[in-house]
Write a protein that holds these residues in place. Structure first.
Motif, PDB file in Angstrom:
ATOM      1  N   LEU A   1      -6.712  49.900  47.006  1.00  0.00           N
ATOM      2  CA  LEU A   1      -7.725  49.894  45.940  1.00  0.00           C
ATOM      3  C   LEU A   1      -8.613  51.132  46.008  1.00  0.00           C
ATOM      4  N   TYR A  51      -8.995  53.956  43.101  1.00  0.00           N
ATOM      5  CA  TYR A  51     -10.285  54.326  42.515  1.00  0.00           C
ATOM      6  C   TYR A  51     -10.599  55.803  42.753  1.00  0.00           C
ATOM      7  N   TRP A 105      -9.749  49.775  34.398  1.00  0.00           N
ATOM      8  CA  TRP A 105     -10.328  49.004  35.494  1.00  0.00           C
ATOM      9  C   TRP A 105      -9.662  47.643  35.634  1.00  0.00           C
ATOM     10  N   PHE A 136      -6.916  46.996  38.395  1.00  0.00           N
ATOM     11  CA  PHE A 136      -7.255  46.748  39.790  1.00  0.00           C
ATOM     12  C   PHE A 136      -7.521  45.272  40.094  1.00  0.00           C
TER      13      PHE A 136
END
Length: 87
Positions: free
Chosen positions: A20, A24, A36, A39
């Motif tokens: 993750l 990002y 977004w 994720f």
């Protein structure tokens, strides 16, 4: 001998969080364009996999401990050896 026992659930959770963070970071650097919402399934899927790995690790440790305990308890109990009076 290992200094501590292996916890596979924590390893899976750590790898998920690293994935993750890398996603990002790549998104923030402009190297990868991901919404977004991409994720969220990765996060919850990683949590589910870490929970499953924790449960399986627990079952394996419990089975090993039971097998080890049954192998150690093959002698007769102390009360039948004649060392104590049985009432």
């Amino acid at each position: 001998m290992l200094r501590h026992e292996f916890r596979p659930g924590r390893a899976v959770a750590g790898l998920t969080m690293l994935a993750l963070a890398a996603g990002y970071a790549a998104d923030a650097a402009g190297k990868w364009e991901a919404p977004w919402t991409f994720f969220l399934p990765l996060f919850f899927g990683g949590l589910w996999l870490s929970a499953a790995a924790t449960w399986l690790g627990y079952l394996v440790r419990r089975r090993r401990a039971a097998k080890k305990a049954s192998a150690e308890n093959t002698a007769a109990p102390a009360s039948t050896s004649g060392s104590h009076a049985i009432r």
